[in-house]
Motif scaffolding. Structure first.
Motif, mmCIF file in Angstrom:
data_model
loop_
_atom_site.group_PDB
_atom_site.id
_atom_site.type_symbol
_atom_site.label_atom_id
_atom_site.label_comp_id
_atom_site.label_asym_id
_atom_site.label_seq_id
_atom_site.Cartn_x
_atom_site.Cartn_y
_atom_site.Cartn_z
ATOM 1 N N LYS A 103 0.840 -1.215 0.000
ATOM 2 C CA LYS A 103 0.000 0.000 0.000
ATOM 3 C C LYS A 103 0.874 1.264 0.000
ATOM 4 N N ALA A 104 1.974 1.216 0.736
ATOM 5 C CA ALA A 104 2.863 2.388 0.790
ATOM 6 C C ALA A 104 3.484 2.631 -0.581
ATOM 7 N N LYS A 105 3.903 1.545 -1.226
ATOM 8 C CA LYS A 105 4.553 1.664 -2.529
ATOM 9 C C LYS A 105 3.603 2.256 -3.575
ATOM 10 N N GLU A 106 2.354 1.817 -3.495
ATOM 11 C CA GLU A 106 1.392 2.239 -4.529
ATOM 12 C C GLU A 106 0.642 3.523 -4.167
ATOM 13 N N LEU A 107 0.962 4.084 -3.025
ATOM 14 C CA LEU A 107 0.183 5.238 -2.551
ATOM 15 C C LEU A 107 0.340 6.459 -3.459
ATOM 16 N N PRO A 108 -0.752 6.917 -4.067
ATOM 17 C CA PRO A 108 -0.631 8.102 -4.925
ATOM 18 C C PRO A 108 -0.584 9.398 -4.111
ATOM 19 N N ARG A 109 -0.152 10.464 -4.719
ATOM 20 C CA ARG A 109 -0.111 11.746 -4.017
ATOM 21 C C ARG A 109 -1.515 12.155 -3.582
ATOM 22 N N HIS A 110 -1.573 12.944 -2.546
ATOM 23 C CA HIS A 110 -2.827 13.416 -1.936
ATOM 24 C C HIS A 110 -3.572 12.325 -1.171
ATOM 25 N N GLU A 111 -2.979 11.121 -1.111
ATOM 26 C CA GLU A 111 -3.648 10.035 -0.377
ATOM 27 C C GLU A 111 -2.956 9.818 0.954
#
Ligand code: AMP
Length: 398
Positions: A103-111
């Protein structure tokens, strides 16, 4: 002491790991009873979101001692954060396991992602390097905004900082404010400066008292710790809390105060009770005449008047430790009256965290104080003159 500032980091569009202190009190139904610590973290989180960051949050809650214990899950924290931030907060099912890392790796900006309770991992309190490394691998930047645990050399507080250079780590706004407030208090207070020191024992506050003496103009002692001083003065303290092994230290504190010209106030009367209970028979007695088998559980009305007089002209007040057993209404009067007086004064009023903060909030005076620390243990260590392990890696070296 200057700290690496979050404002100087080039955060735009990056991934940021923020160590927060979401260790909030819960009631018997599992509801958050006071979310001050969550609200205190919002400034830093929002700042990072405004910089178009992807934000990873981490905290401990309670003491699960390295085990996964459902009641210590951060799920209620994620829900409360969501309300305050008005945006979705994803919760990972683990700390540095497959789910959190993915989840950390795929986390997009503003999330925003919240990983699970750091103390589900036994390495957290052991400052385990492997754990620090895994936590650090999640983000480009590390921000410590967890003042309440910064006196602990834990993996997410101290160890993790080693994996970021000075351009990639900083103190969050809350941590910075706490350190600044206590720094001003200890190094450059507006005088006269008074410390009100209470709580159960001398042992817990001896170092802080010793370090405070050369800095303050007046000290007002309350709570259980007063009786060790009163006994040393030859008074009959009955069954009151006392630390016989610290009588000499108490004398040294009083001698030092005299030598430094610091006005040292002790209770002149107390509320004494036959037993340590809300329904105990109680009476007001002078500090010289506590009956055998009775124990002093609060400062008395004459002491309140005396302390008010003594506090009248001060410009700065530091308060750490209640004046009595404030958890029981019957013995909360002394603390309550002192709290009202301090809150009404025009002095800068700083409340150490923990019990004193709890007391002030219970009475509803939290908005009236200049500053309430979010960390009891951490603020006490600052008063002892220590550099906190979580703060040390964030100090600007010149
Ligand atoms: P501390 O953790 O040392 O700051 O102490 C806080 C605790 O001291 C509170 O839980 C109070 O109930 C307790 N306390 C304050 N005054 C007294 C007293 N006179 N006798 C026993 N306990 C006290």
């Amino acid at each position: 002491m200057e700290l690496l500032s979050i404002k100087k980091l080039d955060l735009e569009n990056k991934k940021v790991f923020i160590r927060c202190d979401f260790n909030v009190p819960m009631d018997e139904f599992g509801n958050i009873s006071d979310d001050r610590r969550i609200r205190s973290a919002l400034a830093t989180i929002n700042y990072c979101l405004d910089q178009d960051c992807a934000v990873i949050l981490a905290s401990h809650l309670g003491r699960p001692k390295g085990e996964i214990v459902a009641k210590y899950s951060l799920a209620p924290i994620a829900r409360r954060l969501q309300q305050h931030l008005k945006r979705h907060v994803a919760l990972a099912t683990d700390v540095v396991g497959e789910d959190a890392l993915k989840k950390a790796k795929e986390l997009p900006r503003h999330e925003v992602l919240l990983i699970e309770n750091l103390r589900y991992e036994s390495g957290e309190t052991k400052n385990d390097e492997e754990l620090s490394k895994k936590l650090a691998s999640m983000a480009d930047f590390f921000i410590n905004d967890a003042f309440g645990v910064s006196h602990r050399a834990h993996a997410s507080v101290e160890g993790i900082a080693k994996f970021f250079d000075n351009n990639h780590k900083a103190a969050g706004f809350l941590l910075q404010r706490e350190i600044q407030f206590f720094g001003k208090l200890m190094n450059n207070p507006t005088r006269p400066f008074a410390a009100i020191v209470g709580g159960s024992k001398v042992s817990g506050k001896l170092e802080a008292l010793t370090n405070l003496l050369p800095r303050v103009d007046k000290v007002f002692i309350g709570g259980g710790m007063a009786f060790t001083f009163l006994k040393q003065m030859g008074y009959n303290i009955g069954n009151s809390l006392v630390e016989d092994d610290l009588l000499e230290d108490a004398q040294k504190v009083m001698d030092k105060a005299r030598e430094l010209g610091v006005k040292f106030y002790l209770p002149v009367d107390v509320i004494a009770a036959e037993k340590f209970a809300e329904d105990a028979v109680s009476k007001i007695v002078t500090a010289q005449e506590i009956p055998d088998n009775w124990m002093g559980l609060d400062i008395g009305p004459a002491t309140v008047r005396l302390y008010r007089e003594g506090l009248n002209d001060v410009q700065t007040v530091l308060w750490n430790g209640p004046m009595g057993v404030y958890e029981m209404d019957k013995f909360a009067r002394g603390s309550t009256k002192i709290a009202h007086f301090v809150a009404d004064s025009y002095a800068t009023t700083v409340v150490g965290g923990g019990d004193t903060a709890d007391l002030v909030q219970r009475i509803g005076l939290d908005e009236e104080m200049s500053f309430i620390s979010t960390g009891g243990g951490a603020s006490l260590e600052l008063l002892e003159g220590k550099i906190l392990p979580g703060v040390a890696p964030l100090i600007v070296q010149d």
